[in-house]
Design an enzyme around this catalytic site. Structure first.
Site, PDB file in Angstrom:
ATOM      1  CG  ASP A  51      -4.914  65.153 -44.781  1.00  0.00           C
ATOM      2  OD1 ASP A  51      -4.667  66.007 -45.658  1.00  0.00           O
ATOM      3  OD2 ASP A  51      -4.162  64.923 -43.815  1.00  0.00           O
ATOM      4  CE1 TYR A 109      -9.290  69.672 -38.655  1.00  0.00           C
ATOM      5  CE2 TYR A 109      -8.135  71.605 -37.836  1.00  0.00           C
ATOM      6  CZ  TYR A 109      -8.562  70.826 -38.886  1.00  0.00           C
ATOM      7  OH  TYR A 109      -8.261  71.199 -40.173  1.00  0.00           O
TER       8      TYR A 109
END
Length: 254
Positions: A51, A109
């Site tokens: 994003d 992540y």
């Protein structure tokens, strides 16, 4: 021939990674640079969508090109790309049908948090000047590996057909003056990592936080998750593929 680009980028400079018309996204910049250099229209396909504001140390894009690419391609692409994107490596896929998204084994992540005000970390990590119990955070993180259904941590209006994910790693670690959350899974849902971080922080100081966290997972209700942590603390650290499927043809590493 099918090629794979490994790229790093500063997410603050783009409207996310995925193509959105002519908006400045990572994929738009990659396509433009490849098409300019190779002098034919090139369309790339990403391994993992990030994003707006989310950074990447190693995201992958695959593309097809009839000619043979050489190591100097990395240098030339970096000269064409915006300063906030860098090609880290260039690979040739042994299988011309290999897909950056569907053939990835896992994505890892890392979410970074700092508690002492620091102007040089603004936009690079989450400023959270409140105490957190790291032992409890690691308990809630470990709980996640017991589950497969993560509907609670998916934003609504998603196009996914399943909420099942396999989490391979999930833990917190102290890194100098920062606190990091590391999670690796075969796939992630929309907004999932930020929701995992925000929800663990939310329950951390509440009585029975581990049991509460389990109840939130099992509720399959995204309204009980906390998606509010900022994207600029999040880094796509690695995308992993099966061994011996990619041939590194770079001679340059950032």
């Amino acid at each position: 021939m099918r090629y794979f680009l490994e790229v790093s980028y500063d997410g603050l400079s783009f409207h996310g990674s995925q193509l959105q018309g002519d908006l400045p996204t990572v994929q738009y910049a990659v396509n433009k640079a490849l098409s300019t250099l190779l002098r034919v229209p090139i369309e790339s396909f990403g391994a993992s969508r990030t994003d707006e504001g989310v950074h990447a140390l190693g995201n992958f894009y695959h593309f097809d090109y009839e000619g043979e690419l050489h190591p100097h391609t990395v240098y030339k692409l970096n000269a064409l790309l915006p300063l906030k994107i860098a090609v880290v490596n260039l690979y040739e896929a042994k299988n011309p049908e290999m897909n950056a998204r569907f053939d990835a084994l896992s994505r890892r992540y890392r979410y970074k948090i700092y508690k002492a005000k620091n102007p040089f970390k603004q936009g690079r990590a989450l400023f959270h000047p409140y105490p957190l119990d790291v032992a409890t955070l690691n308990e809630t993180a470990a709980v996640l590996k017991e589950y497969l259904d993560f509907e609670t941590f998916s934003k609504r209006n998603t196009q996914t057909f399943t909420f099942k994910c396999t989490i391979f790693q999930s833990y917190w670690e102290e890194n100098d003056d920062e606190l990091h959350y590391v999670v690796e899974a075969n796939r992630f849902l929309r907004g999932m990592v930020r929701a995992l971080v925000g929800t663990q922080i939310k329950v951390n100081k509440q009585p029975g936080s581990v049991a509460l966290f389990k109840s939130i997972i099992e509720s399959k209700d995204c309204c009980r998750a906390d998606f509010s942590v900022t994207g600029n603390g999040l880094y796509l650290e690695a995308v992993n593929f099966p061994e011996d499927t990619l041939i590194n043809i770079s001679n340059h590493r950032i």
